[in-house]
Design a protein around this motif. Structure first.
Motif, PDB file in Angstrom:
ATOM      1  N   PHE A  57     -38.215   9.507  19.770  1.00  0.00           N
ATOM      2  CA  PHE A  57     -40.016   9.696  20.407  1.00  0.00           C
ATOM      3  C   PHE A  57     -39.904  10.330  20.950  1.00  0.00           C
ATOM      4  N   ALA A  58     -39.913   9.790  22.459  1.00  0.00           N
ATOM      5  CA  ALA A  58     -40.175   9.974  23.665  1.00  0.00           C
ATOM      6  C   ALA A  58     -39.735  11.250  24.076  1.00  0.00           C
ATOM      7  N   ARG A  59     -38.386  11.719  23.560  1.00  0.00           N
ATOM      8  CA  ARG A  59     -37.819  13.052  23.385  1.00  0.00           C
ATOM      9  C   ARG A  59     -38.338  14.267  23.090  1.00  0.00           C
ATOM     10  N   ALA A  60     -37.944  13.964  22.179  1.00  0.00           N
ATOM     11  CA  ALA A  60     -37.886  14.902  20.940  1.00  0.00           C
ATOM     12  C   ALA A  60     -39.717  15.252  20.133  1.00  0.00           C
ATOM     13  N   VAL A  61     -40.153  13.944  20.248  1.00  0.00           N
ATOM     14  CA  VAL A  61     -42.011  13.933  20.025  1.00  0.00           C
ATOM     15  C   VAL A  61     -42.526  14.626  21.133  1.00  0.00           C
ATOM     16  N   ARG A 117     -35.196  20.022  18.597  1.00  0.00           N
ATOM     17  CA  ARG A 117     -35.949  20.130  19.028  1.00  0.00           C
ATOM     18  C   ARG A 117     -35.958  21.269  20.804  1.00  0.00           C
ATOM     19  N   ARG A 118     -36.885  21.389  21.658  1.00  0.00           N
ATOM     20  CA  ARG A 118     -36.484  21.560  22.473  1.00  0.00           C
ATOM     21  C   ARG A 118     -36.561  20.430  23.627  1.00  0.00           C
ATOM     22  N   LEU A 119     -35.405  20.050  24.775  1.00  0.00           N
ATOM     23  CA  LEU A 119     -35.284  18.937  25.144  1.00  0.00           C
ATOM     24  C   LEU A 119     -35.882  19.124  26.801  1.00  0.00           C
TER      25      LEU A 119
END
Ligand code: SF4
Ligand code: SF4
Ligand code: SF4
Lengths: 684, 348
Positions: free
Chosen positions: A117-121, A366-368
């Motif tokens: 959640f933190a990284r992708a969202v 997702r871009r991270l």
């Protein structure tokens, strides 16, 4: 009446227990007799772990703060509000203005989703959890020396060891069932060496008790190694084949002969020599450490020193032979494994390595972000600096657990938006804009990883109380609302994804955990039976690295104004910030109020008697506590447990942190003590 | 009473299935790995009878670890005591002996309504132990492995059949409608039971003489330095009390849902915690661990015999399994006993 096998929610021992359920009510617990850790026993917390679950103060529905007061809200409203706020803050500032605290009390699956959640969202690496406050020095320190920061042995090996060297761990109280295995080993003839400034239950059984001054662990360990080198106990073939950087290390060690150490640590050079010889000669020697090593500004140095000692004597990589950091929380090992840390994904895969980042980007679509995020201790500073605007806290209570809590409070107040997801209204939750009711361990499925790397299943015993939901479901719902689809029908599907992307968990799937109480990572494929001890034949990172460590005194030393050393810790009947055990009648009753242990000589000189109230002040704050006069603490040192809301020891502690691990120095700060005269004489 | 009957093993499940129609059936079932736990029987064929001692003791069915006592509100008080009809199958002899004593404790001068309500609605079918566990020592105490009275129904496993002994009105009740399943015992059946008892007795690993220990304590041969060493090993887990079929400590707590209504609960407690005897004004009469450890042993070895004429221990061995400090009844009683013999210079 049914009995559901699951895992104790308190400490990192990971004892197996049954929850007794009758008509949807929890009626008790009992230990699992065939469990390899607890073998039919439990400690008092385990025995009483059912009581808080259906407590009437549980959070039962979402709450939204309107004009300073919490109002009941529906899940739909709460999730929509959080989604729009977080999206807004992310847009108007940037993703890195949001910080996330994951939780060592939650399952692996939940921690994995939270970091996803933190990284992708959200798009930030600002995720951390309370391991920062207990074992970040281990995770970092052992990664540099061995390549893997976990217990190298299994708990069931302890009983067959010949020498147990326990440093900075009050084992029988903090990891009771590991303490049980240690006492069993002593019964079978093992020699026990304990290094701890305080007298503890385990030190009562020690053949040698080294009472060094708080904060001088490096000197103690270096001088032990000095003896080992000088007396020729070094395992030369091991050093040649399996390690590097010995020469630089040796140079430093030669500066710490036992007589020099005696002056700094207060431990007699005779005892240092004795301990060194006993530890070095015996092959089946296990070294254990815990918070007494890690919670210093030199936490990483201390960990390096322990690792050096093991390599020097080749006490690593065999059964009953190794280095064993005892992890505190039930799932702190797992939360770290799952990458609820600012610099790594699950399985300690670095966010800064582009291949790894790409792998996760493909999987998550997702871009991270590639820059490591903020650590927990940095987060609060960044709030005050205005860099962090919003925070999402899952199952943690930084307002009690973090050093210098007045600072934390100020920070929380300054946040534009704070979400707290917890099982009770915690001190921290009071400051939230939205509070979400989470389910307890008894109301959900998933896995915990205990301190010996054993991934074990927890099983749902009752329906969640009120409208509370398992954390993983909440995260999924929120993600979805924020436009990122997280869809899992059950927790085993999350684990499947973890296994797919995490080499050390590759063979760990729920259906394999049903028999034999789980699997110990690393577990590389579906036929792999798990790894009871680490670093066999070679270290995880190849060669083990000696890292020379020099003594650095604690950040705050005693002086005329603050002549006493304060050290903090936990007590057996309480747990952390006490959100759970405060709601457990037996646990609450035993230690209803805070106290401070003070040596009889010090007490005398200050006119303090047992039960007197005294004011303890540091440069940061001051609290009033009841005195417990006891020789458990050495002269010049006092001990205060940190669990109490009314007298929070963390008002006093020093937020100075280890430069690399950012772990705060809970174990040493300078304080002064004054007797508080009561109006009426205290009755004894 | 004690009337005997014989039941072929193949008929057992039919009988239990019929009984289950009237009451809920609880029995020893597989838990995790090799564990046996008592829980509601879903599939009768999954009952495991030849099993080691179960943790916890069946006192949990009469005196649960957490029990709702009553709910109070503006409208009055609603009693929540348990009164479900239950059949507990496969209980061990030592536990039946313990329940006999519990009945005297909770049903004596002060009747404990909550206990008695459950007790009157519970029937126990116990089974003699052909294979005592390594931790068992009921044999020296007359509380097992087979009983001659005190049970509702006692089964003795004779290979292909059970000798079924009826020891109470309750017991008779659950047999009389199914009398066609049973046959009259012959002399051979009693002979076989006797054989089973003999062979069981020979299998005990432990013989603990609590009477010797009691005498030693009474004659002042056990001093505080001994108890000091014992207490030092106590982890204060409470396990010995929670597990012991004869320990009865509880604590009463209120759960106020609102200012006007709430529930009163009782939960297991233990005299081994210093807070158990805490009094107002911050007074802790048993603050030192040694006082509490000693009291537990004194209660079981000295006061129980004074009050009930029996030890407060039936030799079930549960504290041996569950004590992380290894200071369980069997270990300590034999230390007291043996320590003295050594002083006299005699052998074991
Ligand atoms: S030792 Fe730890 S895991 Fe075991 S029962 Fe106690 S708190 Fe729970
Ligand atoms: S004292 Fe121990 S052996 Fe005796 S009845 Fe109680 S639990 Fe069983
Ligand atoms: S089981 Fe053992 S360690 Fe636990 S309270 Fe009883 S005597 Fe103490």
């Amino acid at each position: 009446m049914n009995k559901i096998p699951t895992i104790c929610p308190y400490c990192g021992c990971g004892c197996g227990l049954y929850l007794h359920v009758e008509d949807g009510n929890l009626t008790g617990v009992s230990p699992i007799r065939s469990h390899p850790v607890n073998k039919g026993t439990l400690c008092v917390k385990g025995w009483n772990s059912f009581e808080f679950i259906q407590h009437h103060e549980r959070l039962k529905y979402p709450l939204i703060k309107v004009n300073g007061e919490f109002k009941r809200a529906s899940w739909g409203e709460a999730i929509a509000l959080i989604a729009s706020k977080l999206t807004g803050i992310k847009r108007s500032y940037r993703p890195d203005s949001i910080a996330i605290m994951s939780s060592a009390k939650c399952t692996n699956e939940e921690n994995y989703l939270m970091m996803k959640f933190a990284r992708a969202v959200i798009g930030t690496n600002n995720i951390d959890h309370c391991a920062r406050l207990c074992h970040s020095s281990t995770v970092g320190g052992l990664a540099e020396t061995f390549g893997s920061g976990a217990m190298t042995n299994s708990i069931s090996e302890i009983v067959s060891a010949k020498v147990l060297f326990v440093i900075g761990s009050n084992t029988t109280e903090q990891h009771p069932m590991i303490g049980m295995h240690m006492l069993d080993a002593v019964n079978r003839g093992a020699i026990l060496i304990v290094a701890d400034p305080r007298k503890t239950q385990i030190s009562d059984f020690a053949h040698i008790h080294l009472r060094h001054r708080c904060g001088t662990d490096v000197v103690l360990l270096d001088s032990i190694m000095n003896v080992i080198i000088n007396e020729g106990f070094v395992d030369i073939p091991f050093i040649r084949r399996r390690t590097e950087n010995f020469d630089a290390f040796e140079k430093v060690i030669l500066r710490y002969p036992p007589d020099v150490a005696e002056k700094i640590t207060g431990v007699s050079s005779q005892d240092i020599k004795k301990a060194a010889r006993i530890y070095a000669i015996e092959k089946r020697a296990m070294l254990f450490y815990s918070m007494g090593i890690t919670q210093h500004i030199t936490g990483v140095d201390n960990v390096h020193a322990c690792a050096n000692l093991c390599m020097l004597t080749a006490h690593i990589g065999q059964p009953m032979t190794g280095l064993n950091p005892l992890r505190g929380q039930n799932n702190v090992q797992g939360a770290c494994d799952m990458g609820a840390l600012p610099d790594v994904y699950s399985g300690y895969q670095k966010v800064s390595e582009s291949d790894i980042k790409k792998k996760f980007e493909h999987l998550w679509r997702r871009r991270l972000p590639s820059r490591p995020g903020l650590t927990l201790t940095e987060m609060f500073d960044s709030i005050l600096d205005g860099k962090i605007k919003a925070m999402y806290i899952m199952g943690e209570n930084p307002l009690m657990s973090d050093p210098d809590v007045s600072h934390v409070k100020e920070a929380l107040k300054k946040l534009e938006f704070l979400v707290v997801q917890d099982i009770f209204m915690s001190e921290t939750a009071e400051f939230a804009h939205v509070v979400l009711p989470a389910a307890t361990f008894a109301e959900k499925d998933g896995t915990f990883t205990n301190t010996e790397r054993r991934v074990q299943k927890i099983r749902q015993a009752i329906e969640p109380v009120g409208e509370s939901m398992p954390d993983w479901k909440i995260i999924c719902a929120l993600s979805k609302k924020m436009g990122y689809n997280m869809e899992y029908r059950a927790t085993h599907e999350i684990m499947e994804e973890v296994a797919l992307i995490t080499p050390s968990y590759r063979g760990i799937l729920h259906h394999r955990l049903d028999s034999n109480f789980g699997l110990q990572w690393p577990c590389h494929d579906l036929n792999h039976q798990g790894t009871p001890f680490l670093h066999r034949k070679k270290f995880t990172k190849g060669l083990g690295t000696f890292i020379p460590v020099d003594y650095i005194p604690p950040a705050e030393e005693t002086d005329k104004r603050f002549p006493f050393l304060l050290t903090t810790g936990r007590i057996y009947f309480r747990y952390h910030t006490a959100t759970m055990c405060q709601r457990t009648s037996t646990l609450e009753r035993e230690y209803p109020e805070c106290y401070a242990e003070i040596n009889p000589k010090d007490a005398d000189s200050l006119g303090i008697k047992g039960n007197s109230m005294m004011r303890v002040s540091s440069r940061r704050g001051s609290i009033i506590v009841r005195a417990q006069v006891t020789d458990k603490v050495p002269e010049g040192t006092i001990f205060i447990p940190f669990h109490f809301r009314e007298a929070s020891a963390n008002l006093l502690t020093n937020p100075a942190v280890d430069p690399s691990a950012k772990i705060p120095e809970y174990k040493v700060c300078a304080v002064k003590i004054e007797l508080v005269e009561s109006k009426r004489d205290q009755k004894d | 009473m004690n009337k005997g009957m014989v039941l072929e093993k193949s008929k057992l499940s039919y009988w239990l299935r019929q009984l289950r129609k009237e009451m809920s059936l609880i029995g020893p079932m597989r838990g995790e790995n090799s564990d046996i736990v008592f829980k509601t029987v879903e599939n009768i064929h999954e009952i495991v009878l030849d099993c080691p001692a179960s943790i916890p003791s069946p006192k949990e069915f009469l005196f649960p670890q957490k029990e709702k006592m009553f709910r109070y509100s503006k409208d009055g008080v609603e009693n929540l005591r348990g009164n479900k009809g239950r059949l507990i199958f496969g209980v061990r002899s030592c536990d039946i002996s313990a329940i006999t004593l519990l009945d005297r404790f909770y049903g004596g001068k002060f009747v404990d309504d909550y206990y008695m309500s459950r007790r009157n609605n519970t029937i126990f079918i116990s089974i003699g132990c052909n294979n005592p566990d390594i931790t068992c020592f009921c044999i020296g105490l007359g509380s097992g492995p087979f009983l001659s009275s005190g049970f509702d129904i006692q089964l003795s496993d004779l290979g292909d059949r059970y000798l079924v002994e009826i020891g109470s009105k309750h017991g008779l009740e659950i047999i009389k409608d199914f009398i066609h399943l049973f046959s009259r015992p012959k002399k051979l059946d009693y002979d076989d039971q006797y054989e089973a008892i003999l062979s069981s007795q020979a299998r005990f690993e432990k013989r603990i003489n609590l009477e010797n220990a009691r005498q030693k304590i009474l004659s002042g041969q056990v001093n505080d330095s001994f108890w000091e060493v014992v207490a030092q090993r106590c982890f204060e887990c409470g396990g010995c009390v929670y597990e012991c079929p004869l320990c009865t400590c509880f604590n009463v707590i209120d759960r106020p849902y609102s200012p006007t209504d709430g529930v009163r609960l009782r939960v297991w407690d233990t005299c081994l915690f210093k807070g158990f005897t805490k009094m107002a004004g911050n007074i802790w009469p048993a603050e030192k661990k040694i006082m509490r450890t000693k009291r537990w042993y004194f209660h079981k070895l000295i006061y129980y015999p004074e009050q009930f004429g029996k030890f407060g221990c039936v030799g079930c061995g549960r504290c041996t399994i569950t004590c992380p400090g290894r200071i369980d009844m069997a270990t300590i009683a034999s230390k007291i006993d043996m320590g003295d013999r050594r002083r006299k210079g005699g052998g074991g």
